[in-house]
Design a protein around this motif. Structure first.
Motif, short mmCIF file in Angstrom:
data_model
loop_
_atom_site.label_atom_id
_atom_site.label_comp_id
_atom_site.label_asym_id
_atom_site.label_seq_id
_atom_site.Cartn_x
_atom_site.Cartn_y
_atom_site.Cartn_z
N LEU A 186 -6.99 -3.32 -2.18
CA LEU A 186 -6.97 -3.39 -3.72
C LEU A 186 -6.22 -2.10 -4.45
O LEU A 186 -6.28 -1.18 -3.61
CB LEU A 186 -8.37 -3.44 -4.29
CG LEU A 186 -9.02 -4.87 -3.51
CD1 LEU A 186 -10.52 -4.96 -3.99
CD2 LEU A 186 -8.34 -6.21 -3.95
N ASP A 187 -5.80 -2.22 -5.71
CA ASP A 187 -5.69 -1.01 -6.37
C ASP A 187 -6.76 0.07 -6.62
O ASP A 187 -7.80 -0.68 -6.47
CB ASP A 187 -4.70 -1.25 -7.49
CG ASP A 187 -5.52 -2.11 -8.51
OD1 ASP A 187 -6.69 -1.49 -9.03
OD2 ASP A 187 -5.02 -3.18 -8.98
N VAL A 188 -6.65 1.02 -7.19
CA VAL A 188 -7.50 2.20 -7.15
C VAL A 188 -8.94 1.56 -8.07
O VAL A 188 -9.91 1.71 -8.12
CB VAL A 188 -6.99 3.41 -7.80
CG1 VAL A 188 -8.06 4.47 -8.09
CG2 VAL A 188 -5.98 3.97 -6.73
N ILE A 189 -8.35 1.06 -9.47
CA ILE A 189 -9.10 0.60 -10.41
C ILE A 189 -10.17 -0.56 -9.82
O ILE A 189 -11.43 -0.41 -9.96
CB ILE A 189 -8.81 0.10 -11.50
CG1 ILE A 189 -7.74 1.26 -12.06
CG2 ILE A 189 -9.67 -0.63 -12.78
CD1 ILE A 189 -6.93 1.04 -13.50
N MET A 190 -9.42 -1.51 -9.04
CA MET A 190 -10.17 -2.60 -8.62
C MET A 190 -11.09 -2.10 -7.37
O MET A 190 -12.35 -2.45 -7.23
CB MET A 190 -9.13 -3.50 -7.98
CG MET A 190 -8.85 -4.83 -8.82
SD MET A 190 -10.23 -5.64 -9.59
CE MET A 190 -9.54 -6.23 -10.78
N GLN A 191 -10.46 -1.11 -6.60
CA GLN A 191 -11.51 -0.43 -5.65
C GLN A 191 -12.89 0.17 -6.23
O GLN A 191 -13.89 -0.16 -5.58
CB GLN A 191 -10.89 0.83 -4.84
CG GLN A 191 -9.42 0.34 -3.99
CD GLN A 191 -8.73 1.65 -3.12
OE1 GLN A 191 -9.37 2.59 -3.32
NE2 GLN A 191 -7.91 1.18 -2.80
N ASP A 192 -12.63 0.79 -7.20
CA ASP A 192 -13.99 1.31 -7.95
C ASP A 192 -14.96 0.23 -8.22
O ASP A 192 -16.06 0.21 -8.13
CB ASP A 192 -13.37 2.25 -9.17
CG ASP A 192 -13.19 3.30 -8.68
OD1 ASP A 192 -13.38 3.96 -7.39
OD2 ASP A 192 -12.48 4.17 -9.60
N GLN A 193 -14.22 -0.81 -8.65
CA GLN A 193 -15.17 -1.89 -9.42
C GLN A 193 -15.88 -2.59 -8.03
O GLN A 193 -17.03 -2.82 -8.08
CB GLN A 193 -14.39 -3.00 -9.99
CG GLN A 193 -13.88 -2.54 -11.40
CD GLN A 193 -13.20 -3.72 -12.14
OE1 GLN A 193 -13.37 -5.09 -11.71
NE2 GLN A 193 -12.77 -3.59 -13.21
N ILE A 194 -15.25 -2.87 -6.98
CA ILE A 194 -15.76 -3.44 -6.04
C ILE A 194 -17.01 -2.65 -5.34
O ILE A 194 -18.03 -2.95 -5.02
CB ILE A 194 -14.47 -3.89 -4.92
CG1 ILE A 194 -13.80 -5.04 -5.38
CG2 ILE A 194 -15.14 -4.23 -3.55
CD1 ILE A 194 -14.30 -6.24 -5.73
#
Ligand SMILES: Nc1ncnc2c1ncn2[C@@H]1O[C@H](COP(=O)(O)OP(=O)(O)OP(=O)(O)O)[C@@H](O)[C@H]1O
Length: 347
Positions: A186-194
């Motif tokens: 995943l991209d960085v923003i998605m990584q944080d969300q997950i």
């Protein structure tokens, strides 16, 4: 008092190869995960993390085998379970896996609601309506709109698929979830969300987590306890507070300086020179010795035994020089004392 849900004791895992040159992927590995704890397993590519995860759910490749040691889940030895025993007693129901990528774990030609119904049919007494309702509730937990439960996986973005996987991982109310690099694709923003979703589960769900990653800062921020692996060996294990404040294995010490740290935004990231060894044949040496600035001849003359750090059996380092490291590695350990901690989950 410790209350382990999963115990690894002196575990060896081998992969047979055609040339008879077996890969000794995991060697004499020991660690233990307590109930309700988030446990981080960290180390670079190829060090054996996924092999450990696969062994826990009976999912080793066909040429892989736990050749010695004990894996206990809720006190029961599971390392010799058959495929059928793993399916009936362990997978999904007790231990579920959030894989690196959702691509292989969702059926691409089946609506998500139908996948939930299938899972419920095999493992529970839920009616079809109840099975779908449960998925609906879980979609809410992971921040997906419940109106999407009749979609096919390909209608979701990568981040949404990964959240759907988390919903399925929770579906049978397992006691332990293994998250194997759940954000790599995943991209960085998605990584944080997950990571936030995974972390949020801790407050509302009675679960333990084995979080596998190559990023030690993810472990510091989200876990209670951890193991650092290098070259098929566990190098250090303990609470994140212990490993963060008092690392005593050279690899654990150097690894901390190899990742960005919000406390030291201007710090140059250190590179750990060299490569881990090929794990062919007997691993009767410290696999970090060739990269270790403090190695001595004895490091290559036998695999190191665990040393309890400062007499604490819950904090162990597999290094013959563990009790000297505070002095030897002072320049690497020094700056922390005065700065604010980045620890998140463990405090
Ligand atoms: N089926 C297999 N046959 C032979 N060797 C294997 C097999 N699967 C894994 N290996 C080897 O076992 C070692 C450990 O691999 P593993 O995938 O567990 O590491 P990892 O730490 O999870 O790496 P990554 O972070 O890249 O997923 C590596 O040397 C790898 O090449």
């Amino acid at each position: 008092m410790t209350d382990p849900i999963l115990e690894f004791e002196d575990v060896d895992i081998r992969y047979r190869t055609e040339k008879g040159n077996d890969v000794h992927a995991v060697n004499d590995a020991s660690f233990s995960i307590n109930r309700h704890d988030y446990f981080g397993l960290v180390g670079e590519s190829g060090c054996g993390k996924s092999t450990i995860a696969d062994a826990i759910v009976g999912g080793l490749d066909a040429n892989g085998e736990v050749t010695s040691g004990t894996i206990r889940y809720k006190g029961e030895e599971i390392q010799d379970y058959s495929e059928k025993e793993f399916n009936q007693n362990v997978r999904w129901k007790e231990i579920s896996v959030i894989p690196q990528s959702s691509m292989n774990s969702l059926d691409p030609v089946m609506k998500l609601s139908n996948q939930a119904v299938e899972m419920a049919k095999y493992h529970t007494d839920l009616t079809k309506t109840e099975a779908i309702d449960r998925l609906r509730e879980l979609f809410e937990v992971v921040g997906l709109s419940e109106s999407r439960i009749h979609d096919y996986p390909h209608q979701f973005s990568g981040g949404m698929q990964q959240r759907a996987i988390i919903a399925f991982a929770l579906y049978l109310r397992p006691s332990l979830i293994i998250a194997d690099e759940p954000t790599t694709a995943l991209d960085v923003i998605m990584q944080d969300q997950i990571i936030d979703y995974i972390n949020g589960l801790k407050d509302d769900w009675d679960i333990s987590m084995l979080m596998i990653t190559h990023d030690i800062s993810v472990v510091f921020e989200n876990c209670d306890s951890m193991a650092v692996m290098h070259g098929g060996q566990v190098a250090e294990t303990g609470s994140v507070v212990d490993v963060y404040d008092r690392p005593r294995h050279p690899y654990a010490i150097l690894l901390q300086n190899a990742f960005p740290d919000v406390r030291f935004p201007d710090r140059e990231l250190a590179v750990i020179d060299g490569h881990p060894p090929q794990l062919r044949g007997e691993v009767d040496f410290c696999t970090f010795a060739d990269r270790c600035p403090w190695a001595q001849p004895e490091c290559r003359e036998g695999a190191p035994d665990a040393q309890a750090v400062a007499g604490d059996d819950d904090h162990q380092a597999w290094c013959v020089r563990a009790d000297e490291m505070e002095e030897l590695a002072a320049e690497h350990l020094e700056p922390k004392a005065e700065e604010e901690s980045i620890l998140g989950g463990g405090e």
